[in-house]
Scaffold this active site. Sequence first.
Site, mmCIF file in Angstrom:
data_model
loop_
_atom_site.group_PDB
_atom_site.id
_atom_site.type_symbol
_atom_site.label_atom_id
_atom_site.label_comp_id
_atom_site.label_asym_id
_atom_site.label_seq_id
_atom_site.Cartn_x
_atom_site.Cartn_y
_atom_site.Cartn_z
ATOM 1 N N PRO A 2 27.171 62.534 39.262
ATOM 2 C CA PRO A 2 26.633 61.333 39.923
ATOM 3 C C PRO A 2 25.109 61.358 40.005
ATOM 4 C CG PRO A 2 28.209 62.497 41.338
ATOM 5 C CD PRO A 2 27.940 63.375 40.173
ATOM 6 N N GLU A 3 24.491 60.257 39.629
ATOM 7 C CA GLU A 3 23.037 60.098 39.754
ATOM 8 C C GLU A 3 22.784 58.961 40.750
ATOM 9 O OE1 GLU A 3 20.977 59.965 35.952
ATOM 10 O OE2 GLU A 3 22.551 61.135 35.003
ATOM 11 N N HIS A 91 41.799 70.416 45.920
ATOM 12 C CA HIS A 91 40.345 70.329 46.005
ATOM 13 C C HIS A 91 39.837 69.360 47.079
ATOM 14 C CE1 HIS A 91 40.428 72.806 42.469
ATOM 15 N NE2 HIS A 91 41.050 71.877 41.787
ATOM 16 N N ARG A 109 34.709 71.046 41.291
ATOM 17 C CA ARG A 109 33.873 72.172 40.862
ATOM 18 C C ARG A 109 33.050 72.795 41.990
ATOM 19 N NH1 ARG A 109 31.261 71.361 35.139
ATOM 20 N NH2 ARG A 109 30.858 73.550 35.552
ATOM 21 N N ARG A 151 0.230 67.191 34.025
ATOM 22 C CA ARG A 151 1.298 68.187 34.035
ATOM 23 C C ARG A 151 1.632 68.653 32.616
ATOM 24 N NH1 ARG A 151 5.773 68.125 38.560
ATOM 25 N NH2 ARG A 151 4.594 67.211 40.272
#
Length: 272
Positions: A2-3, A91, A109, A151
């Site tokens: 998920p973002e 889970h 996970r 950077r």
Amino acid sequence: MPELPEVETVRIFLKKNVIQKKTISVKIEDKNLRFQISKEIPEKLNFQMITKILRRGKFLIFLYSNNYSLLLHLGMTGYFRLSKTYEKIKHDHIRFNFNDKVLVYNDIRKFGFIKLYTNENVFESQHLNSLGPDALNLKFSVNYFLKHKKRKTNIKNLLMNQSFVSGLGNIYCSEILFDSRVSPSRAVSSLKKFEIENIIKSTKKILKKAIEMGGTTIKNFIVSDEKIGYFKNKLLVYGRESSVCIRCKGENYVKKVKHSGRSSFFCSTCQL
Ligand SMILES: [Zn+2]
């Protein structure tokens, strides 16, 4: 994984369904996550109400009526489901029982986590205080970017760096750089101002579109046994290795490269 758009979709869903509702009880099903779930969580949150749900980057923050708060990260496979009654599945880690429904956090996970703070100290936590501006916040702007132009890294790694900008991951970085026609391997110091402007514009556009898409998947759900926030988005370049570029249809097929061990997909014809 998920973002920002997926986490925002979860936030909108939870806001519609569990805010201002009294939690009857909180039960830990399996405390093992990235950090162990503290047994203090049920002690402090039974009979309390969630008054607000906020998002910072990929983090969710539940603020409770008694000034406690939960900081959540979905990790790689974490998700919520909302059911009328509880039926345990493998889970499941923690559940929040309300009068007429139960909210369950499941994480195969175990890279996600849920931590208890007070409303005052959650924003000072190590997880949030090192975050750069949220990718959708106005603070993530051309002027902000220009201050980081020296950077010594490439643009893909910079966008992935949560202390530079928070909320982006592998999928949306590829999509944003495709939309702005910038190669993921470009050195940040080589970027022209117009390219930075395009990256910022594409970031906002792609994320907003994805949130809209996620929103349409949850619109009419009151109770959902689905994995909330896991929707199918129309990706233009991510995962399309060896396919013809849908924009330039050029002879150079979409390529997959690795930056710091993470995959990037791009078209070498129309991304420079
Ligand atoms: Zn192309």
